[in-house]
Scaffold this active site. Structure first.
Site, short mmCIF file in Angstrom:
data_model
loop_
_atom_site.label_atom_id
_atom_site.label_comp_id
_atom_site.label_asym_id
_atom_site.label_seq_id
_atom_site.Cartn_x
_atom_site.Cartn_y
_atom_site.Cartn_z
N SER A 27 0.80 -1.22 0.00
CA SER A 27 0.00 0.00 0.00
C SER A 27 0.84 1.27 0.00
CB SER A 27 -0.94 0.02 1.20
OG SER A 27 -0.21 -0.13 2.41
N GLY A 64 -1.90 -4.23 0.98
CA GLY A 64 -2.01 -5.42 1.81
C GLY A 64 -1.08 -6.55 1.43
N ASN A 93 3.89 -5.47 5.75
CA ASN A 93 2.70 -6.24 6.14
C ASN A 93 3.06 -7.58 6.79
OD1 ASN A 93 0.57 -4.44 5.36
ND2 ASN A 93 1.06 -4.91 3.23
N ASP A 177 -5.25 6.55 9.84
CA ASP A 177 -4.91 5.21 10.35
C ASP A 177 -3.51 5.16 10.97
OD1 ASP A 177 -3.20 5.28 8.16
OD2 ASP A 177 -4.28 3.75 7.03
N HIS A 180 -0.43 4.92 6.88
CA HIS A 180 -0.17 5.34 5.50
C HIS A 180 0.12 6.84 5.42
CE1 HIS A 180 -2.56 1.61 5.12
NE2 HIS A 180 -1.67 1.37 4.17
#
Length: 204
Positions: A27, A64, A93, A177, A180
Site C-alpha cells: 500500500s 495489503g 505487512n 490510520d 499510511h
C-alpha cells in the site's frame, strides 16, 4: 554500402533496450488513500520522464501485499513486462501480521534471484517497525533488507519512510490510520529513493 544480413542483425541486437522499471510493493507504493498520481511511484515516473524519457515505470503494487504474495505473482509480472529493473517494496505487512522473519527473508531473496535470472537489476526498499515490537525483532527486521541486498548484489534504500515516520511532525504526515503517509509526505519518500535510483539506473 550493403550490410550482410548477419551483420545487420548484430547491429540491431546491440541496440540497448529502453529501461522498464517494475515496482512490486504494498500500500505504501499503491497510493492507498491518496489521489491518483500523488504517490511516490507516480512522482518517480514524472521525474524520470524529465530525466530519461524513454524509460517506463510499471506499478504492480497491491495494498495489503506481503512478501509471500509478491513472490507468488512475480514470475507472471516478469514474463508480462520483461523489466530491466525491479524495485521490491515489501515486508511491512509481514511485520504487521507477525510473520516469521525467516520466511520474509526467504521470500525477498527468492524474488531478487528470480528478477536477476530474468535479466533485471534489483533494488530492495527497506522498512522499519516501531520499538513496541521489541528491540530484537525491530533490529532483525530492519537488518533483513540490507542482508538480502548484500547477498544478492541488489541496490538498497535503507528506510523508505526516513524523514516521515521519524520526523518531529510525524503525526500530520500520516493519514488517520497512522500507517499510511499523506500526499504531503510522498515527495520526501521519493527523495529517499531517488539518490539510490539515479545511481542504479544511469540517467545519461
Amino acid at each position: 554500402m550493403l550490410l550482410m544480413p548477419g551483420l545487420w542483425q548484430g547491429a540491431a541486437a546491440a541496440t540497448p533496450r529502453a529501461p522498464v522499471v517494475l515496482v512490486v510493493g504494498d500500500s505504501l507504493s499503491a497510493e492507498y488513500g491518496l489521489q491518483r498520481g500523488t504517490g511516490w511511484v507516480a512522482l518517480l515516473e514524472k521525474k524520470l520522464a524529465a530525466e530519461k524519457p524513454a524509460a517506463r515505470v510499471i506499478n504492480a503494487s497491491i495494498s495489503g501485499d506481503t512478501t509471500s504474495g509478491g513472490r507468488s505473482r512475480l514470475a507472471a509480472l516478469l514474463k508480462q513486462h520483461q523489466p530491466t529493473h525491479v524495485i521490491i517494496e515489501l515486508g511491512g505487512n509481514d511485520a504487521l501480521r507477525g510473520l516469521p522473519l525467516t520466511m520474509s527473508r526467504d521470500n525477498l531473496q527468492a524474488m531478487a534471484r528470480a528478477a536477476k535470472a530474468a535479466g533485471a537489476k534489483v533494488m530492495l526498499v527497506g522498512m522499519q517497525v516501531p520499538p513496541n515490537y521489541g528491540p530484537r525483532y525491530t533490529q532483525d527486521f530492519s537488518a533483513m533488507f540490507g542482508s538480502v541486498a548484500q547477498a544478492e548484489g541488489a541496490a538498497l534504500v535503507p528506510f523508505l519512510l526516513a524523514g516521515v515516520a521519524d520526523a518531529p511532525n510525524a503525526e500530520r504526515l500520516f493519514q488517520a490510520d497512522r500507517i499510511h503517509p499523506t500526499a504531503e509526505a510522498h515527495p520526501t519518500i521519493l527523495a529517499n529513493v531517488w539518490p539510490v535510483f539515479s545511481r542504479w539506473l544511469p540517467l545519461r
